[in-house]
Scaffold this motif. Structure first.
Motif, PDB file in Angstrom:
ATOM      1  N   ARG A  20       0.949  -1.043  -0.090  1.00 38.81           N
ATOM      2  CA  ARG A  20      -0.245   0.051  -0.436  1.00 38.81           C
ATOM      3  C   ARG A  20       0.739   1.098  -0.126  1.00 38.81           C
ATOM      4  NH1 ARG A  20      -2.662   1.050   5.278  1.00 38.81           N
ATOM      5  NH2 ARG A  20      -0.649   2.387   5.225  1.00 38.81           N
ATOM      6  N   GLU A  21       2.500   1.440   0.711  1.00 36.10           N
ATOM      7  CA  GLU A  21       2.784   2.676   1.039  1.00 36.10           C
ATOM      8  C   GLU A  21       3.506   2.424  -0.257  1.00 36.10           C
ATOM      9  OE1 GLU A  21       5.527   1.301   4.529  1.00 36.10           O
ATOM     10  OE2 GLU A  21       3.733   1.740   5.906  1.00 36.10           O
ATOM     11  N   ALA A  23       2.268   1.829  -3.433  1.00 35.57           N
ATOM     12  CA  ALA A  23       1.284   1.926  -4.491  1.00 35.57           C
ATOM     13  C   ALA A  23       1.110   3.755  -4.100  1.00 35.57           C
ATOM     14  CB  ALA A  23      -0.190   1.531  -4.202  1.00 35.57           C
ATOM     15  N   GLU A  24       0.463   3.948  -3.052  1.00 32.06           N
ATOM     16  CA  GLU A  24       0.653   5.481  -2.702  1.00 32.06           C
ATOM     17  C   GLU A  24       1.317   6.357  -3.226  1.00 32.06           C
ATOM     18  OE1 GLU A  24      -0.651   5.740   1.758  1.00 32.06           O
ATOM     19  OE2 GLU A  24      -2.221   4.797   1.399  1.00 32.06           O
ATOM     20  N   ARG A  27       0.256   6.757  -6.758  1.00 33.07           N
ATOM     21  CA  ARG A  27      -1.643   6.961  -6.812  1.00 33.07           C
ATOM     22  C   ARG A  27      -1.748   7.181  -5.444  1.00 33.07           C
ATOM     23  NH1 ARG A  27      -6.214   5.211  -6.427  1.00 33.07           N
ATOM     24  NH2 ARG A  27      -7.799   5.563  -8.123  1.00 33.07           N
ATOM     25  N   GLU A  28      -2.965   8.307  -5.656  1.00 31.18           N
ATOM     26  CA  GLU A  28      -3.112   8.952  -4.476  1.00 31.18           C
ATOM     27  C   GLU A  28      -4.282   7.680  -4.076  1.00 31.18           C
ATOM     28  OE1 GLU A  28      -5.670  12.601  -2.875  1.00 31.18           O
ATOM     29  OE2 GLU A  28      -6.161  12.090  -4.511  1.00 31.18           O
ATOM     30  N   ASN A  29      -3.881   8.014  -2.209  1.00 29.43           N
ATOM     31  CA  ASN A  29      -4.898   7.181  -1.446  1.00 29.43           C
ATOM     32  C   ASN A  29      -6.623   7.877  -1.517  1.00 29.43           C
ATOM     33  OD1 ASN A  29      -6.417   6.088   0.592  1.00 29.43           O
ATOM     34  ND2 ASN A  29      -5.136   5.563   2.081  1.00 29.43           N
ATOM     35  N   ALA A  32      -8.001   8.915   1.810  1.00 30.10           N
ATOM     36  CA  ALA A  32      -7.188  10.337   2.550  1.00 30.10           C
ATOM     37  C   ALA A  32      -7.433  11.686   1.541  1.00 30.10           C
ATOM     38  CB  ALA A  32      -5.866  10.673   2.478  1.00 30.10           C
TER      39      ALA A  32
END
Length: 173
Positions: A20-21, A23-24, A27-29, A32
């Motif tokens: 996840r970290e 991918a963020e 790409r924006e979470n 969030a």
């Protein structure tokens, strides 16, 4: 613990999620981002509330608002009056239109600018008044929701009367 368990602990362990970290970074979470957008919207509404909830308007403001309402109806009625005058007295109307043809073009441009600025300012003032009314309505949302919830809490449950519920079930079934 096996090799697969150690690899999974390395990737997902310790309260982290490396996938996840990573991918963020690219790409924006979305969650969030939605929270940030909500914070911006709340800040904007608070700004509107502070700007537009300044109390009732005075007599001068109301009189000037009334005066500002005169030009559009006056122009509309004036145009209708021109049509009527053209039918009632065409010679009089022709003389007035001949006089208008003598007005120099720069003066027509100036009239267009004045009318455009007047209606543009009027449109902006009405838009701000509309925003103020929206801010007032939005400020009342928590009280309305609370009132609805209090009414719902008083509402009797539908199965309060066991005999009535049995009779209704017997009737349907």
């Amino acid at each position: 613990m096996g090799l697969i368990g150690k690899v999974l602990t390395l990737i997902f362990g310790g309260g982290r999620n490396v996938v996840r970290e990573t991918a963020e970074v690219f790409r924006e979470n979305a969650e969030a981002g939605a929270k940030r957008a909500q914070d911006v919207q709340i800040a904007a509404m608070d700004g509107f509330r502070a700007e537009f909830l300044q109390g009732p308007r005075g007599m001068f403001d109301r009189v000037m608002d009334g005066v500002n309402r005169l030009p559009r109806p006056a122009m509309a009625l004036g145009c209708l009056g021109l049509f009527v005058s053209a039918m009632v007295d065409p010679v009089w109307f022709g003389a007035r239109m001949a006089g208008l043809s003598l007005v120099p073009e720069p003066l027509w441009w100036l009239l267009g600018v004045v009318v455009s600025f007047y209606f543009g300012a009027r449109h902006q003032a009405k838009g701000q008044e509309f925003q103020r009314q929206i801010a007032q309505s939005m400020a009342q949302v928590p009280q309305v929701v609370e009132a609805i919830n209090s009414v719902r809490s008083v509402e009797a449950p539908k199965d309060a009367n066991a005999a009535l519920a049995a009779w209704q079930a017997e009737r349907v079934g």
